[in-house]
Structures are given as C-alpha cells and as structure tokens.
Design a protein around this motif. Sequence first.
Motif, PDB file in Angstrom:
ATOM      1  N   MET A   1      -9.005  12.811  -9.835  1.00  0.00           N
ATOM      2  CA  MET A   1      -7.904  12.193 -10.563  1.00  0.00           C
ATOM      3  C   MET A   1      -8.066  12.488 -12.045  1.00  0.00           C
ATOM      4  O   MET A   1      -9.117  12.182 -12.626  1.00  0.00           O
ATOM      5  CB  MET A   1      -7.893  10.682 -10.326  1.00  0.00           C
ATOM      6  N   SER A   2      -7.044  13.086 -12.624  1.00  0.00           N
ATOM      7  CA  SER A   2      -7.070  13.436 -14.046  1.00  0.00           C
ATOM      8  C   SER A   2      -5.840  12.859 -14.730  1.00  0.00           C
ATOM      9  O   SER A   2      -4.885  12.456 -14.077  1.00  0.00           O
ATOM     10  CB  SER A   2      -7.089  14.955 -14.202  1.00  0.00           C
ATOM     11  N   SER A   3      -5.883  12.853 -16.055  1.00  0.00           N
ATOM     12  CA  SER A   3      -4.768  12.314 -16.848  1.00  0.00           C
ATOM     13  C   SER A   3      -4.342  10.950 -16.323  1.00  0.00           C
ATOM     14  O   SER A   3      -3.153  10.676 -16.139  1.00  0.00           O
ATOM     15  CB  SER A   3      -3.581  13.283 -16.817  1.00  0.00           C
ATOM     16  N   LEU A   4      -5.310  10.110 -16.097  1.00  0.00           N
ATOM     17  CA  LEU A   4      -5.040   8.806 -15.499  1.00  0.00           C
ATOM     18  C   LEU A   4      -4.198   7.930 -16.417  1.00  0.00           C
ATOM     19  O   LEU A   4      -4.322   7.990 -17.654  1.00  0.00           O
ATOM     20  CB  LEU A   4      -6.348   8.103 -15.151  1.00  0.00           C
ATOM     21  N   LYS A   5      -3.341   7.132 -15.780  1.00  0.00           N
ATOM     22  CA  LYS A   5      -2.437   6.237 -16.484  1.00  0.00           C
ATOM     23  C   LYS A   5      -2.723   4.796 -16.057  1.00  0.00           C
ATOM     24  O   LYS A   5      -3.215   4.580 -14.937  1.00  0.00           O
ATOM     25  CB  LYS A   5      -0.996   6.587 -16.141  1.00  0.00           C
TER      26      LYS A   5
ATOM     27  N   GLY B   1       0.335  17.083  -9.685  1.00  0.00           N
ATOM     28  CA  GLY B   1      -0.060  17.755 -10.913  1.00  0.00           C
ATOM     29  C   GLY B   1      -1.218  17.088 -11.642  1.00  0.00           C
ATOM     30  O   GLY B   1      -1.797  17.672 -12.558  1.00  0.00           O
ATOM     31  N   ARG B   2      -1.559  15.865 -11.245  1.00  0.00           N
ATOM     32  CA  ARG B   2      -2.664  15.140 -11.884  1.00  0.00           C
ATOM     33  C   ARG B   2      -3.827  14.903 -10.919  1.00  0.00           C
ATOM     34  O   ARG B   2      -4.981  14.861 -11.348  1.00  0.00           O
ATOM     35  CB  ARG B   2      -2.173  13.794 -12.415  1.00  0.00           C
ATOM     36  N   PHE B   3      -3.526  14.723  -9.650  1.00  0.00           N
ATOM     37  CA  PHE B   3      -4.556  14.456  -8.646  1.00  0.00           C
ATOM     38  C   PHE B   3      -4.712  15.665  -7.731  1.00  0.00           C
ATOM     39  O   PHE B   3      -3.740  16.362  -7.447  1.00  0.00           O
ATOM     40  CB  PHE B   3      -4.177  13.251  -7.787  1.00  0.00           C
ATOM     41  N   THR B   4      -5.936  15.867  -7.249  1.00  0.00           N
ATOM     42  CA  THR B   4      -6.200  16.942  -6.297  1.00  0.00           C
ATOM     43  C   THR B   4      -7.047  16.404  -5.151  1.00  0.00           C
ATOM     44  O   THR B   4      -8.131  15.842  -5.386  1.00  0.00           O
ATOM     45  CB  THR B   4      -6.941  18.105  -6.969  1.00  0.00           C
ATOM     46  N   ILE B   5      -6.551  16.581  -3.942  1.00  0.00           N
ATOM     47  CA  ILE B   5      -7.288  16.179  -2.750  1.00  0.00           C
ATOM     48  C   ILE B   5      -7.996  17.389  -2.170  1.00  0.00           C
ATOM     49  O   ILE B   5      -7.466  18.506  -2.188  1.00  0.00           O
ATOM     50  CB  ILE B   5      -6.340  15.524  -1.714  1.00  0.00           C
ATOM     51  N   SER B   6      -9.200  17.169  -1.667  1.00  0.00           N
ATOM     52  CA  SER B   6      -9.962  18.259  -1.052  1.00  0.00           C
ATOM     53  C   SER B   6     -10.925  17.666  -0.028  1.00  0.00           C
ATOM     54  O   SER B   6     -11.076  16.446   0.055  1.00  0.00           O
ATOM     55  CB  SER B   6     -10.730  19.060  -2.107  1.00  0.00           C
ATOM     56  N   ARG B   7     -11.554  18.531   0.732  1.00  0.00           N
ATOM     57  CA  ARG B   7     -12.508  18.059   1.729  1.00  0.00           C
ATOM     58  C   ARG B   7     -13.609  19.085   1.944  1.00  0.00           C
ATOM     59  O   ARG B   7     -13.407  20.281   1.757  1.00  0.00           O
ATOM     60  CB  ARG B   7     -11.809  17.741   3.045  1.00  0.00           C
TER      61      ARG B   7
ATOM     62  N   ARG C   1       0.851  -1.185   0.000  1.00  0.00           N
ATOM     63  CA  ARG C   1       0.000   0.000   0.000  1.00  0.00           C
ATOM     64  C   ARG C   1       0.891   1.241   0.000  1.00  0.00           C
ATOM     65  O   ARG C   1       1.854   1.331   0.777  1.00  0.00           O
ATOM     66  CB  ARG C   1      -0.912  -0.007   1.224  1.00  0.00           C
ATOM     67  N   GLU C   2       0.561   2.209  -0.861  1.00  0.00           N
ATOM     68  CA  GLU C   2       1.397   3.391  -0.974  1.00  0.00           C
ATOM     69  C   GLU C   2       0.591   4.673  -0.803  1.00  0.00           C
ATOM     70  O   GLU C   2      -0.607   4.732  -1.119  1.00  0.00           O
ATOM     71  CB  GLU C   2       2.115   3.420  -2.335  1.00  0.00           C
ATOM     72  N   PHE C   3       1.279   5.674  -0.304  1.00  0.00           N
ATOM     73  CA  PHE C   3       0.686   6.989  -0.089  1.00  0.00           C
ATOM     74  C   PHE C   3       0.373   7.652  -1.421  1.00  0.00           C
ATOM     75  O   PHE C   3       1.172   7.599  -2.362  1.00  0.00           O
ATOM     76  CB  PHE C   3       1.655   7.848   0.716  1.00  0.00           C
ATOM     77  N   VAL C   4      -0.788   8.310  -1.483  1.00  0.00           N
ATOM     78  CA  VAL C   4      -1.185   9.062  -2.670  1.00  0.00           C
ATOM     79  C   VAL C   4      -1.262  10.549  -2.354  1.00  0.00           C
ATOM     80  O   VAL C   4      -0.629  11.363  -3.014  1.00  0.00           O
ATOM     81  CB  VAL C   4      -2.541   8.569  -3.212  1.00  0.00           C
ATOM     82  N   ALA C   5      -2.054  10.902  -1.341  1.00  0.00           N
ATOM     83  CA  ALA C   5      -2.250  12.312  -1.005  1.00  0.00           C
ATOM     84  C   ALA C   5      -2.800  12.425   0.406  1.00  0.00           C
ATOM     85  O   ALA C   5      -3.443  11.500   0.907  1.00  0.00           O
ATOM     86  CB  ALA C   5      -3.200  12.973  -1.990  1.00  0.00           C
ATOM     87  N   SER C   6      -2.539  13.573   1.038  1.00  0.00           N
ATOM     88  CA  SER C   6      -3.103  13.837   2.360  1.00  0.00           C
ATOM     89  C   SER C   6      -3.543  15.286   2.452  1.00  0.00           C
ATOM     90  O   SER C   6      -3.066  16.139   1.690  1.00  0.00           O
ATOM     91  CB  SER C   6      -2.098  13.512   3.463  1.00  0.00           C
ATOM     92  N   ILE C   7      -4.425  15.540   3.409  1.00  0.00           N
ATOM     93  CA  ILE C   7      -4.959  16.889   3.606  1.00  0.00           C
ATOM     94  C   ILE C   7      -5.135  17.110   5.100  1.00  0.00           C
ATOM     95  O   ILE C   7      -5.546  16.199   5.835  1.00  0.00           O
ATOM     96  CB  ILE C   7      -6.284  17.052   2.836  1.00  0.00           C
TER      97      ILE C   7
ATOM     98  N   ASP D   1       4.936  11.985  -5.509  1.00  0.00           N
ATOM     99  CA  ASP D   1       5.486  12.533  -6.750  1.00  0.00           C
ATOM    100  C   ASP D   1       4.796  11.955  -7.980  1.00  0.00           C
ATOM    101  O   ASP D   1       4.636  12.635  -8.988  1.00  0.00           O
ATOM    102  CB  ASP D   1       6.989  12.241  -6.822  1.00  0.00           C
ATOM    103  N   SER D   2       4.367  10.712  -7.873  1.00  0.00           N
ATOM    104  CA  SER D   2       3.780  10.029  -9.023  1.00  0.00           C
ATOM    105  C   SER D   2       2.422  10.603  -9.435  1.00  0.00           C
ATOM    106  O   SER D   2       1.966  10.368 -10.561  1.00  0.00           O
ATOM    107  CB  SER D   2       3.622   8.536  -8.714  1.00  0.00           C
ATOM    108  N   VAL D   3       1.773  11.337  -8.546  1.00  0.00           N
ATOM    109  CA  VAL D   3       0.442  11.876  -8.869  1.00  0.00           C
ATOM    110  C   VAL D   3       0.412  13.399  -8.859  1.00  0.00           C
ATOM    111  O   VAL D   3      -0.614  14.000  -9.213  1.00  0.00           O
ATOM    112  CB  VAL D   3      -0.632  11.336  -7.904  1.00  0.00           C
TER     113      VAL D   3
END
Length: 125
Positions: free
Chosen positions: A83-87, A66-72, A45-51, A62-64
Amino acid sequence: QVQLVESGGGLVQAGGSLRLSCTASGRTFNIYGMGWFRQAPGKEREFVASINWSGDTTFYADSVKGRFTISRDNAKNTMFLQMSSLKPEDTAVYYCARVRGLYSTSTTTSGYEYWGQGTQVTVSS
C-alpha cells in the motif's frame, strides 16, 4: 480447516506506505484465489483487491487502483498487499480471505470461505 494470519498493519502518516502479509496454513494455498478486504468503523466490509491462484490475474477496487499492489508467493503460502500513497480514508481493519472454489476468484465477500482475524491500518493526516 484453513487458518489465515495477517500482519504488517500499523500507524502511518498520509502519503506513506505499508506492506501487509497474509500467511495461510495447509498445502492447498496454490490452487485458490485470495483477496483483501477492509472494514472501517460503522461501515460494511468492502473489497480491496484479489489475485488468482497463479498470481497472474488481479483486480482492484477503484479507490485503491494505482496505489495498492496485491501479490503472492505460493512457495511460502503468503499473500501481500503493498500500500502506497496512503490516505486517511484508507484507515480500516484489513482482512485477507480465501475463495470458496478451486481456481476461482471473487470481488464479493460471499465468494470467500475463510477469513483472517484482521490487522489495523491507521493513516493519520
């Protein structure tokens, strides 16, 4: 006991977008940092984003970046991951989680106490 429920996963073509949601039970959502993690088959399991608790501080892998945005939205006890520009390499089960300590944030799995059940994101090439 806090319950976290993710939604919004699915199948998308490379270059497409998805928006994940995580809704929390209880009345203390607005004083805890939250995070998104993901786990691909055969990988850790790997970290993606936190807020942070107020939503004004975010961190990204780093891998996400500029492509992903976290919000609440604290009024709705809900966190989002746009999640945009998905790979294809973004394919994984995505989990939301709540940190252990009041007003804290973390980028490691050990910093989180409660986890959702996960939602599958599959990106086709």
